[in-house]
Design a protein around this motif. Structure first.
Motif, PDB file in Angstrom:
ATOM      1  N   VAL A  15     -55.529  17.451 -53.268  1.00  0.00           N
ATOM      2  CA  VAL A  15     -56.519  18.368 -52.700  1.00  0.00           C
ATOM      3  C   VAL A  15     -57.870  17.685 -52.494  1.00  0.00           C
ATOM      4  O   VAL A  15     -58.725  18.203 -51.769  1.00  0.00           O
ATOM      5  CB  VAL A  15     -56.695  19.602 -53.605  1.00  0.00           C
ATOM      6  CG1 VAL A  15     -55.428  20.429 -53.609  1.00  0.00           C
ATOM      7  CG2 VAL A  15     -57.084  19.194 -55.028  1.00  0.00           C
ATOM      8  N   GLU A  16     -58.059  16.529 -53.121  1.00  0.00           N
ATOM      9  CA  GLU A  16     -59.323  15.807 -52.995  1.00  0.00           C
ATOM     10  C   GLU A  16     -59.246  14.667 -51.983  1.00  0.00           C
ATOM     11  O   GLU A  16     -60.249  13.985 -51.737  1.00  0.00           O
ATOM     12  CB  GLU A  16     -59.754  15.251 -54.354  1.00  0.00           C
ATOM     13  CG  GLU A  16     -60.002  16.329 -55.395  1.00  0.00           C
ATOM     14  CD  GLU A  16     -60.358  15.765 -56.752  1.00  0.00           C
ATOM     15  OE1 GLU A  16     -60.675  16.550 -57.657  1.00  0.00           O
ATOM     16  OE2 GLU A  16     -60.320  14.523 -56.915  1.00  0.00           O
ATOM     17  N   ASN A  17     -58.080  14.435 -51.400  1.00  0.00           N
ATOM     18  CA  ASN A  17     -57.900  13.311 -50.482  1.00  0.00           C
ATOM     19  C   ASN A  17     -58.017  13.768 -49.033  1.00  0.00           C
ATOM     20  O   ASN A  17     -57.082  14.346 -48.473  1.00  0.00           O
ATOM     21  CB  ASN A  17     -56.536  12.651 -50.716  1.00  0.00           C
ATOM     22  CG  ASN A  17     -56.496  11.870 -52.014  1.00  0.00           C
ATOM     23  OD1 ASN A  17     -57.510  11.374 -52.473  1.00  0.00           O
ATOM     24  ND2 ASN A  17     -55.320  11.774 -52.615  1.00  0.00           N
ATOM     25  N   ASN A  18     -59.149  13.497 -48.431  1.00  0.00           N
ATOM     26  CA  ASN A  18     -59.379  13.860 -47.037  1.00  0.00           C
ATOM     27  C   ASN A  18     -60.062  12.736 -46.258  1.00  0.00           C
ATOM     28  O   ASN A  18     -60.777  12.990 -45.298  1.00  0.00           O
ATOM     29  CB  ASN A  18     -60.228  15.133 -46.954  1.00  0.00           C
ATOM     30  CG  ASN A  18     -59.470  16.361 -47.450  1.00  0.00           C
ATOM     31  OD1 ASN A  18     -58.379  16.637 -46.982  1.00  0.00           O
ATOM     32  ND2 ASN A  18     -60.047  17.058 -48.413  1.00  0.00           N
ATOM     33  N   ASP A  19     -59.829  11.498 -46.692  1.00  0.00           N
ATOM     34  CA  ASP A  19     -60.407  10.370 -45.956  1.00  0.00           C
ATOM     35  C   ASP A  19     -59.874  10.325 -44.529  1.00  0.00           C
ATOM     36  O   ASP A  19     -60.583   9.976 -43.587  1.00  0.00           O
ATOM     37  CB  ASP A  19     -60.085   9.048 -46.660  1.00  0.00           C
ATOM     38  CG  ASP A  19     -60.788   8.940 -48.002  1.00  0.00           C
ATOM     39  OD1 ASP A  19     -61.551   9.857 -48.341  1.00  0.00           O
ATOM     40  OD2 ASP A  19     -60.563   7.949 -48.721  1.00  0.00           O
ATOM     41  N   LYS A  20     -58.617  10.673 -44.387  1.00  0.00           N
ATOM     42  CA  LYS A  20     -57.988  10.677 -43.071  1.00  0.00           C
ATOM     43  C   LYS A  20     -56.868  11.699 -43.100  1.00  0.00           C
ATOM     44  O   LYS A  20     -56.131  11.810 -44.079  1.00  0.00           O
ATOM     45  CB  LYS A  20     -57.424   9.290 -42.735  1.00  0.00           C
ATOM     46  CG  LYS A  20     -56.711   9.201 -41.388  1.00  0.00           C
ATOM     47  CD  LYS A  20     -56.196   7.790 -41.168  1.00  0.00           C
ATOM     48  CE  LYS A  20     -55.427   7.661 -39.873  1.00  0.00           C
ATOM     49  NZ  LYS A  20     -54.912   6.301 -39.666  1.00  0.00           N
TER      50      LYS A  20
END
Length: 544
Positions: A215-220
């Motif tokens: 849920v914290e991974n939104n780099d790409k």
């Protein structure tokens, strides 16, 4: 601490209208600042970590073993207490404590169904087993560690993503925890669907980041859907949407060392409409140019008997005395970039090795039912994860030099991909050399001369006529030897036969070579003759 306390009390004893600080107060203020900075520095260097498996597929009524490894500074003489929490959808947070090993407390819903595996203090593990699984047990479990000095708690921490359990008949997705890769290698990150009907899939979204929580991974973020099937986006692509939602990355680089998370949208109603991974897949790229922090050791060759089993040993030596938080082992076949003979996720293993391989000990590969196709080289990969901060880790992968497996009784030789590389590289060189040789022969006229001679011979043969009616009248017929009867006429199929008396030639030959006289003076000479005119004599010469 006493000096700092005095510094805190002195400003309170001053009068309120006093606005200037004395030299003593300034010194006390500096001491407080230095104390705060030192404490924050200690917090950054704390090495308290836990590690759990991301997802486990289970069966109702069965049992499950949920591993948890933990580490803390070994210079502290403390008592270790283990707690397990049952969490909600995304993370455990402050969920209910269902089990406490040290205090012997168990939640009523898990009485008689939960037990500890191993010794937490001695082994650094907090692994548990839950039996007689129920639907109400889902979805996740997190281990929590408390450190005590006497009756005082000095540190506590827990795993953030936890372990997500899914029942086989439910729509769920499964990812592997780790995918090792080389720089420049094309890699595949699996997103496995545990559901029989793939037509229910409407879309898949892949995200990437550095966090162990998806849920914290939104780099790409990239999405493939039934109405927008993107083939390739930069170096990303889905293997075969919607049948295979795995992510393919071409030409892996060191920047790809991140966490990859799969999220699936379905046509199903209710909570199963969107299913996400809680903990993604960590990609760890092997950089052979870096100095390895540890070494993987393999035996050079083994020779087991056909139809038996074999165990290929693998071990590793660390450069430092720091114990790893977690260790992962992978075995690849043929070359370091070959397919998997063993992977913790069964679906990653090549079909010819599934159900035949397993780990023995820490890293040894055991192969059952050996046959001649197993004659190849096996490479052991070891991944070590170290705790470098408060729930912060660093991973490194190394591999051995390979072990040649030569099955006794098999007829094939051990496979080494190096020879394939050499052969592929040599083919263009061989072709180039052949072209150069042909060019030189043509330039010197060797090839053309041979071809011209063959054409002349064919021409000569085709123009010879046999029989009296086609033979010119002035053609001289040689006399037969008096000592031998004339041989029968032979059908020459376009070749002119003549029986010649070569006694004079043999006399010259015997005088030079002193050879014995042959049985008869008659020799058979074959000649293809082309006449230059209809009324001209035909001449031939014989070199003795």
């Amino acid at each position: 601490m006493k000096g700092n306390d005095l510094c805190l009390l002195k400003p309170m004893l001053r009068r309120r209208n006093e606005r200037q600080l004395t030299i003593m107060e300034a010194r006390c203020l500096l001491l407080l600042i230095f104390a705060i900075q030192e404490g924050s520095s200690d917090d950054k260097n704390r090495q308290y970590c836990t590690e759990q498996q991301g997802t486990i597929i289970v069966e109702e009524g069965g049992s499950v073993t949920i591993p948890c490894n933990f580490t803390y500074p070994q210079d502290r003489n403390v008592d270790v207490r283990v707690y397990w929490r049952r969490g909600g959808k995304d993370r455990c947070g402050d969920g209910n404590i269902i089990y406490n090993h040290t205090e012997g407390r168990t939640h009523p819903n898990y009485t008689g169904r939960i037990s500890m595996v191993g010794n937490p203090k001695e082994e650094g593990t907090a692994t548990i087993t839950i039996s007689n699984l129920r639907r109400s047990d889902r979805p996740m479990f997190c281990c929590r560690i408390h450190l005590y000095e006497g009756s005082n708690i000095i540190e506590q921490w827990q795993n953030r993503p936890g372990t997500f359990i899914q029942f086989k008949d439910e729509f769920s997705i499964e990812q592997t925890d780790v995918v090792p890769a080389f720089i420049g290698e094309d890699i595949t990150i699996p997103c496995l669907i545990n559901y029989k009907d793939s037509s229910t899939i409407e879309g898949v979204t892949w995200t990437v980041g550095s966090s162990d929580l998806c849920v914290e991974n939104n780099d790409k973020s990239v999405t493939w859907t039934t109405w927008n099937k993107s083939e390739i986006i930069e170096r990303w692509s889905v293997v075969n949407f919607p049948e295979d939602l795995s992510l393919r990355i071409t030409g892996a680089t060191a920047k790809d060392n991140k966490q990859y998370c799969c999220k699936v949208q379905t046509k199903l109603r209710g909570a199963a409409n969107t299913v996400s991974s809680i903990q993604g897949t960590e990609v760890v790229v092997v950089d052979i140019s870096d100095k390895p922090p540890f070494e993987v050791v393999q035996q050079y060759t083994i020779s087991p008997d056909e139809d038996n089993s074999a165990t290929i040993n693998c071990s590793f030596t660390r450069q430092s005395g720091i114990d790893p938080l977690w260790m992962g082992v992978f075995w690849r076949v043929g070359s370091p970039r070959g397919f998997y003979a063993y992977h913790p996720l069964m679906e990653m293993v090549n079909i010819s090795y599934r159900e035949r391989t397993e780990l023995r000990g820490l890293a040894n590969l055991h192969i059952k039912d050996l046959h001649e196709t197993d004659n190849t080289t096996y490479y052991c990969f070891v991944m070590l994860k170290f705790c470098i901060g408060n729930n912060k880790t660093s991973s490194s992968i190394q591999y051995g030099r390979g072990t040649n497996l030569m099955v006794n009784g098999a007829h094939t030789q051990p496979y080494d991909s190096t020879w394939i590389y050499i052969l592929v590289a040599a083919v263009p060189i061989i072709i180039l050399c052949a072209v150069i040789i042909i060019f030189i022969l043509k330039k010197k006229g060797i090839i053309c001369q041979k071809q011209s001679r063959r054409e002349d011979n064919n021409h000569l043969t085709s123009e010879i006529a046999l029989g009296g009616k086609n033979t010119p009248k002035n053609m001289q017929t040689p006399r037969a030897s008096s000592s031998a009867p004339p041989p029968p006429q032979e059908d020459s199929a376009g070749i002119l036969y003549a029986h010649l008396n070569v006694s004079s030639l043999q006399e010259k030959t015997r005088s030079r070579s002193k050879e014995s006289k042959p049985d008869n003076d008659s020799l058979v000479v074959y000649a293809a003759v082309k006449t230059s005119g209809a009324h001209q004599d035909i001449y031939s010469s014989i070199n003795g």
